[in-house]
Motif scaffolding. Structure first.
Motif, PDB file in Angstrom:
ATOM      1  N   ASP A   1      49.109 125.962  22.153  1.00 55.56           N
ATOM      2  CA  ASP A   1      48.009 125.219  21.541  1.00 55.56           C
ATOM      3  C   ASP A   1      48.386 124.579  20.208  1.00 55.56           C
ATOM      4  O   ASP A   1      47.525 124.041  19.515  1.00 55.56           O
ATOM      5  N   ARG A   2      49.645 124.624  19.852  1.00 60.60           N
ATOM      6  CA  ARG A   2      50.076 124.076  18.566  1.00 60.60           C
ATOM      7  C   ARG A   2      50.493 122.618  18.729  1.00 60.60           C
ATOM      8  O   ARG A   2      51.254 122.287  19.638  1.00 60.60           O
ATOM      9  N   PRO A   3      50.040 121.714  17.877  1.00 60.05           N
ATOM     10  CA  PRO A   3      50.540 120.341  17.934  1.00 60.05           C
ATOM     11  C   PRO A   3      52.058 120.328  17.732  1.00 60.05           C
ATOM     12  O   PRO A   3      52.595 121.043  16.880  1.00 60.05           O
ATOM     13  N   VAL A   4      52.733 119.517  18.540  1.00 60.70           N
ATOM     14  CA  VAL A   4      54.197 119.435  18.465  1.00 60.70           C
ATOM     15  C   VAL A   4      54.617 117.979  18.326  1.00 60.70           C
ATOM     16  O   VAL A   4      54.130 117.107  19.052  1.00 60.70           O
ATOM     17  N   LEU A   5      55.520 117.734  17.412  1.00 58.44           N
ATOM     18  CA  LEU A   5      56.162 116.434  17.279  1.00 58.44           C
ATOM     19  C   LEU A   5      57.534 116.566  17.926  1.00 58.44           C
ATOM     20  O   LEU A   5      58.422 117.247  17.405  1.00 58.44           O
ATOM     21  N   TRP A   6      57.662 115.956  19.103  1.00 67.08           N
ATOM     22  CA  TRP A   6      58.893 116.091  19.890  1.00 67.08           C
ATOM     23  C   TRP A   6      59.892 115.020  19.475  1.00 67.08           C
ATOM     24  O   TRP A   6      59.618 113.822  19.577  1.00 67.08           O
ATOM     25  N   LEU A   7      61.048 115.453  18.986  1.00 71.24           N
ATOM     26  CA  LEU A   7      62.109 114.527  18.603  1.00 71.24           C
ATOM     27  C   LEU A   7      62.932 114.145  19.825  1.00 71.24           C
ATOM     28  O   LEU A   7      63.178 114.973  20.705  1.00 71.24           O
ATOM     29  N   SER A   8      63.379 112.912  19.841  1.00 73.16           N
ATOM     30  CA  SER A   8      64.200 112.442  20.952  1.00 73.16           C
ATOM     31  C   SER A   8      65.526 113.194  21.017  1.00 73.16           C
ATOM     32  O   SER A   8      66.201 113.382  20.002  1.00 73.16           O
ATOM     33  N   PRO A   9      65.934 113.608  22.220  1.00 71.94           N
ATOM     34  CA  PRO A   9      67.260 114.218  22.378  1.00 71.94           C
ATOM     35  C   PRO A   9      68.352 113.155  22.504  1.00 71.94           C
ATOM     36  O   PRO A   9      69.532 113.499  22.571  1.00 71.94           O
TER      37      PRO A   9
ATOM     38  N   ALA B   1      54.387 121.836  14.777  1.00 70.66           N
ATOM     39  CA  ALA B   1      55.795 122.178  14.973  1.00 70.66           C
ATOM     40  C   ALA B   1      56.565 120.890  15.214  1.00 70.66           C
ATOM     41  O   ALA B   1      56.027 119.919  15.760  1.00 70.66           O
ATOM     42  N   VAL B   2      57.804 120.870  14.782  1.00 71.74           N
ATOM     43  CA  VAL B   2      58.721 119.772  15.100  1.00 71.74           C
ATOM     44  C   VAL B   2      59.873 120.382  15.897  1.00 71.74           C
ATOM     45  O   VAL B   2      60.526 121.322  15.434  1.00 71.74           O
ATOM     46  N   ARG B   3      60.090 119.872  17.091  1.00 68.70           N
ATOM     47  CA  ARG B   3      61.138 120.401  17.963  1.00 68.70           C
ATOM     48  C   ARG B   3      61.864 119.256  18.650  1.00 68.70           C
ATOM     49  O   ARG B   3      61.283 118.211  18.916  1.00 68.70           O
ATOM     50  N   ARG B   4      63.102 119.475  18.976  1.00 70.54           N
ATOM     51  CA  ARG B   4      63.876 118.516  19.753  1.00 70.54           C
ATOM     52  C   ARG B   4      63.540 118.720  21.228  1.00 70.54           C
ATOM     53  O   ARG B   4      63.635 119.836  21.750  1.00 70.54           O
ATOM     54  N   ALA B   5      63.141 117.659  21.896  1.00 70.23           N
ATOM     55  CA  ALA B   5      62.762 117.763  23.300  1.00 70.23           C
ATOM     56  C   ALA B   5      63.986 118.004  24.180  1.00 70.23           C
ATOM     57  O   ALA B   5      65.094 117.560  23.865  1.00 70.23           O
ATOM     58  N   GLU B   6      63.773 118.692  25.270  1.00 70.01           N
ATOM     59  CA  GLU B   6      64.838 118.831  26.261  1.00 70.01           C
ATOM     60  C   GLU B   6      65.045 117.486  26.961  1.00 70.01           C
ATOM     61  O   GLU B   6      64.070 116.777  27.238  1.00 70.01           O
ATOM     62  N   PRO B   7      66.284 117.126  27.237  1.00 66.26           N
ATOM     63  CA  PRO B   7      66.534 115.826  27.887  1.00 66.26           C
ATOM     64  C   PRO B   7      65.722 115.617  29.159  1.00 66.26           C
ATOM     65  O   PRO B   7      65.218 114.517  29.406  1.00 66.26           O
ATOM     66  N   ALA B   8      65.572 116.671  29.954  1.00 70.49           N
ATOM     67  CA  ALA B   8      64.843 116.530  31.219  1.00 70.49           C
ATOM     68  C   ALA B   8      63.360 116.243  31.007  1.00 70.49           C
ATOM     69  O   ALA B   8      62.699 115.687  31.883  1.00 70.49           O
ATOM     70  N   ALA B   9      62.828 116.623  29.840  1.00 71.43           N
ATOM     71  CA  ALA B   9      61.396 116.447  29.584  1.00 71.43           C
ATOM     72  C   ALA B   9      61.094 115.161  28.820  1.00 71.43           C
ATOM     73  O   ALA B   9      59.934 114.723  28.796  1.00 71.43           O
TER      74      ALA B   9
END
Length: 242
Positions: free
Chosen positions: A147-155, A195-203
């Motif tokens: 339930d946490r907002p996530v800013l997904w960084l491009s892999p 949260a800021v996380r690097r996205a998995e390439p597949a996602a």
């Protein structure tokens, strides 16, 4: 320096290129405190920068007839530029003396200032370094809660810490723009958890086609124009893929 845009042409915050370029250009300054002996972890710095942008956008001084409101409106009418510089010691103390807001993360500190003309930086900020900010995570960050907002960084795109902080700020701003008023109020009341996380390439491709806000870079520094850098994933914005 970068720009952001919404992916929805019907959004009031979607502008044609000519609209952005014709307006006077402003920039949102952010200064990260990076002491030589105790630099913050990279993810902590990115998350704190994103929260700093939200804190400024939601501040009473940035709305209505507030003292920063006109500068914020002028900035939002043009390209949504953000520049992150670093400071330590006396540099940081001088930055703190200028009008702005300091936001603290786990250990990171980021001060955000009202927008200034592109060529009109206060001298105590203009002299700060903008490049070469490199930070690491001592340990891989934990998976964010559902339930946490996530800013997904491009892999697919490599960015310096300063560039990534600006991009995370863009993503947070797009999420803020798209949220209904009641969701904005709730997010602010909770202290803007994210949260800021690097996205998995597949996602990553699924994320960029999900209908969530996407940050595209203008290509002024580091990366190619049009590169997708961040997807802003707030639970209130999740919707079926288009």
């Amino acid at each position: 320096m970068t720009r952001t845009e919404t992916t929805d042409p019907s959004s009031p915050f979607h502008h044609e290129e000519t609209d952005r370029d014709a307006a006077p250009q402003y920039v949102l300054p952010l200064v990260a405190r990076i002491e030589r002996a105790e630099p913050p972890a990279r993810t902590d710095a990115l998350e704190t920068a994103a929260r700093a942008v939200l804190v400024l956008l939601s501040d009473e001084r940035a709305a209505g007839e507030g003292e920063w409101a006109q500068a914020v409106r002028d900035w939002q009418d043009a390209r949504i530029r953000k520049v992150v510089r670093r400071a330590r010691g006396a540099e940081w103390r001088r930055a703190e003396a200028l009008p702005g807001i300091t936001v603290t993360g786990e250990h990171a500190q980021v001060r955000v200032f009202p927008p200034v003309p592109l060529d009109g930086w206060p001298k105590d900020l203009a002299r700060l370094q903008v490049s070469g900010t490199e930070l690491d995570d001592p340990e891989p960050p934990a998976a964010p809660g559902a339930d946490r907002p996530v800013l997904w960084l491009s892999p697919e795109v490599e960015m310096s810490a300063g560039k990534a902080m600006a991009q995370a700020g863009h993503g947070a701003q797009l999420a803020w723009w798209e949220l209904p008023a009641e969701e904005r109020t709730a997010w602010r009341a909770a202290g803007f958890p994210l949260a800021v996380r690097r996205a998995e390439p597949a996602a990553w491709q699924t994320l960029t086609r999900s209908g969530l806000p996407v940050v595209r870079d203008a290509g002024f520094t580091e990366i190619a124009p049009g590169s997708c850098t961040v997807v802003a994933d707030h639970p209130a914005l999740r919707r079926p893929a288009r």
